[in-house]
Design a protein around this motif. Structure first.
Motif, PDB file in Angstrom:
ATOM      1  N   LEU A   8     -53.014 -73.709 -10.886  1.00 17.81           N
ATOM      2  CA  LEU A   8     -53.070 -72.732 -11.960  1.00 17.81           C
ATOM      3  C   LEU A   8     -51.664 -72.384 -12.432  1.00 17.81           C
ATOM      4  N   VAL A   9     -50.761 -72.133 -11.491  1.00 16.87           N
ATOM      5  CA  VAL A   9     -49.383 -71.825 -11.848  1.00 16.87           C
ATOM      6  C   VAL A   9     -48.751 -73.000 -12.577  1.00 16.87           C
ATOM      7  N   LEU A  10     -49.000 -74.197 -12.077  1.00 16.90           N
ATOM      8  CA  LEU A  10     -48.478 -75.390 -12.723  1.00 16.90           C
ATOM      9  C   LEU A  10     -49.011 -75.490 -14.143  1.00 16.90           C
ATOM     10  N   GLY A  11     -50.290 -75.232 -14.311  1.00 11.73           N
ATOM     11  CA  GLY A  11     -50.897 -75.285 -15.638  1.00 11.73           C
ATOM     12  C   GLY A  11     -50.342 -74.219 -16.563  1.00 11.73           C
ATOM     13  N   LEU A  12     -50.193 -73.010 -16.056  1.00  9.55           N
ATOM     14  CA  LEU A  12     -49.677 -71.921 -16.874  1.00  9.55           C
ATOM     15  C   LEU A  12     -48.210 -72.121 -17.213  1.00  9.55           C
ATOM     16  N   SER A  13     -47.435 -72.597 -16.258  1.00 16.33           N
ATOM     17  CA  SER A  13     -46.020 -72.827 -16.546  1.00 16.33           C
ATOM     18  C   SER A  13     -45.855 -73.945 -17.557  1.00 16.33           C
ATOM     19  N   ALA A  14     -46.750 -74.915 -17.530  1.00 15.66           N
ATOM     20  CA  ALA A  14     -46.693 -76.002 -18.509  1.00 15.66           C
ATOM     21  C   ALA A  14     -46.947 -75.464 -19.912  1.00 15.66           C
ATOM     22  N   CYS A  15     -47.747 -74.405 -20.012  1.00 15.07           N
ATOM     23  CA  CYS A  15     -48.025 -73.810 -21.315  1.00 15.07           C
ATOM     24  C   CYS A  15     -46.838 -73.005 -21.823  1.00 15.07           C
ATOM     25  N   ALA A  16     -46.034 -72.480 -20.909  1.00 17.58           N
ATOM     26  CA  ALA A  16     -44.907 -71.647 -21.288  1.00 17.58           C
ATOM     27  C   ALA A  16     -43.773 -72.468 -21.884  1.00 17.58           C
ATOM     28  N   THR A  17     -43.676 -73.719 -21.510  1.00 21.10           N
ATOM     29  CA  THR A  17     -42.654 -74.600 -22.057  1.00 21.10           C
ATOM     30  C   THR A  17     -43.337 -75.705 -22.838  1.00 21.10           C
ATOM     31  N   THR A  18     -42.605 -76.276 -23.753  1.00 25.83           N
ATOM     32  CA  THR A  18     -43.175 -77.361 -24.536  1.00 25.83           C
ATOM     33  C   THR A  18     -42.939 -78.666 -23.794  1.00 25.83           C
ATOM     34  N   PRO A  19     -44.001 -79.344 -23.408  1.00 25.88           N
ATOM     35  CA  PRO A  19     -43.803 -80.609 -22.707  1.00 25.88           C
ATOM     36  C   PRO A  19     -43.275 -81.652 -23.681  1.00 25.88           C
ATOM     37  N   MET A  86     -49.306 -83.166 -18.648  1.00 23.71           N
ATOM     38  CA  MET A  86     -48.057 -82.867 -19.336  1.00 23.71           C
ATOM     39  C   MET A  86     -46.885 -83.264 -18.461  1.00 23.71           C
ATOM     40  N   TYR A  87     -45.860 -83.725 -19.109  1.00 21.33           N
ATOM     41  CA  TYR A  87     -44.643 -84.085 -18.387  1.00 21.33           C
ATOM     42  C   TYR A  87     -43.436 -83.560 -19.142  1.00 21.33           C
ATOM     43  N   ASP A  88     -42.674 -82.724 -18.484  1.00 15.82           N
ATOM     44  CA  ASP A  88     -41.427 -82.210 -19.030  1.00 15.82           C
ATOM     45  C   ASP A  88     -40.305 -82.877 -18.257  1.00 15.82           C
ATOM     46  N   SER A  89     -39.635 -83.791 -18.885  1.00 13.15           N
ATOM     47  CA  SER A  89     -38.612 -84.596 -18.210  1.00 13.15           C
ATOM     48  C   SER A  89     -37.240 -83.932 -18.170  1.00 13.15           C
ATOM     49  N   SER A  90     -37.134 -82.710 -18.692  1.00 10.91           N
ATOM     50  CA  SER A  90     -35.817 -82.080 -18.767  1.00 10.91           C
ATOM     51  C   SER A  90     -35.193 -81.836 -17.391  1.00 10.91           C
ATOM     52  N   ASP A  91     -35.992 -81.610 -16.363  1.00 13.49           N
ATOM     53  CA  ASP A  91     -35.474 -81.391 -15.017  1.00 13.49           C
ATOM     54  C   ASP A  91     -35.780 -82.560 -14.092  1.00 13.49           C
ATOM     55  N   SER A  92     -36.012 -83.714 -14.649  1.00 13.50           N
ATOM     56  CA  SER A  92     -36.449 -84.851 -13.850  1.00 13.50           C
ATOM     57  C   SER A  92     -35.513 -86.045 -14.021  1.00 13.50           C
ATOM     58  N   ASP A  93     -35.417 -86.828 -12.974  1.00 15.56           N
ATOM     59  CA  ASP A  93     -34.579 -88.026 -13.015  1.00 15.56           C
ATOM     60  C   ASP A  93     -35.382 -89.298 -13.269  1.00 15.56           C
ATOM     61  N   TYR A  94     -36.670 -89.168 -13.528  1.00 15.75           N
ATOM     62  CA  TYR A  94     -37.548 -90.323 -13.673  1.00 15.75           C
ATOM     63  C   TYR A  94     -37.612 -90.789 -15.115  1.00 15.75           C
ATOM     64  N   ASP A  95     -37.852 -92.064 -15.305  1.00 15.04           N
ATOM     65  CA  ASP A  95     -38.025 -92.640 -16.625  1.00 15.04           C
ATOM     66  C   ASP A  95     -39.327 -92.115 -17.224  1.00 15.04           C
ATOM     67  N   SER A  96     -39.235 -91.417 -18.331  1.00 18.95           N
ATOM     68  CA  SER A  96     -40.400 -90.773 -18.949  1.00 18.95           C
ATOM     69  C   SER A  96     -41.500 -91.761 -19.302  1.00 18.95           C
ATOM     70  N   GLU A  97     -41.120 -92.916 -19.807  1.00 21.01           N
ATOM     71  CA  GLU A  97     -42.123 -93.914 -20.171  1.00 21.01           C
ATOM     72  C   GLU A  97     -42.889 -94.400 -18.944  1.00 21.01           C
ATOM     73  N   GLN A  98     -42.197 -94.587 -17.838  1.00 18.38           N
ATOM     74  CA  GLN A  98     -42.852 -95.021 -16.611  1.00 18.38           C
ATOM     75  C   GLN A  98     -43.757 -93.924 -16.046  1.00 18.38           C
ATOM     76  N   VAL A  99     -43.280 -92.678 -16.082  1.00 17.01           N
ATOM     77  CA  VAL A  99     -44.102 -91.562 -15.599  1.00 17.01           C
ATOM     78  C   VAL A  99     -45.382 -91.479 -16.405  1.00 17.01           C
ATOM     79  N   MET A 100     -45.274 -91.550 -17.720  1.00 15.53           N
ATOM     80  CA  MET A 100     -46.467 -91.425 -18.555  1.00 15.53           C
ATOM     81  C   MET A 100     -47.357 -92.654 -18.459  1.00 15.53           C
ATOM     82  N   PHE A 101     -46.782 -93.818 -18.299  1.00 16.86           N
ATOM     83  CA  PHE A 101     -47.576 -95.028 -18.118  1.00 16.86           C
ATOM     84  C   PHE A 101     -48.440 -94.897 -16.864  1.00 16.86           C
TER      85      PHE A 101
END
Length: 119
Positions: A8-19, A86-101
């Motif tokens: 729930l927190v993960l879901g709500l925090s995802a709503c607070a920022t734009t993925p 949702m994936y917010d890559s701003s704090d992540s070191d992973y390749d966004s395309e690979q994460v979403m794939f």
């Protein structure tokens, strides 16, 4: 209960920022989207994605989450309610395309497993 609150927190925090990246599946109701999302989260969705990215088996992908609340359903579904990855890559070191794939593949596989278990 701890995992439910985490989801729930993960879901709500995802709503607070734009993925930066997202994909979704539509369900008949918000309750169904919530139940499937909770089942997928508890089954290790982010850890499964992490594993496909080469992380250790219990590592999740930072910035990757599921949400079903705090959104306008018609922005995603003609009828029903979405469960959104949702994936917010701003704090992540992973390749966004690979994460979403991988998240899309695993998301679909896990939804299929949940639907089979419900039958």
């Amino acid at each position: 209960m701890k995992y439910y609150l985490s989801a729930l927190v993960l879901g709500l925090s995802a709503c607070a920022t734009t993925p930066q990246f997202s994909h979704f599946e539509c369900f008949e109701s918000r309750e169904q989207a919530q139940q499937v999302g909770s089942n997928i989260f508890h089954a290790g969705f982010t850890e499964h994605v992490g594993h496909r990215l080469g992380l250790s088996s219990n590592s999740s992908v930072k910035g990757l989450g599921l949400t079903w609340g705090g959104i306008e359903p018609t922005d995603y579904c003609e009828s029903g309610h979405p469960l959104i990855v949702m994936y917010d890559s701003s704090d992540s070191d992973y390749d966004s395309e690979q994460v979403m794939f991988w998240s899309k593949i695993i998301f679909r596989e896990m939804i299929s497993e949940v639907k089979k278990a419900e039958q």
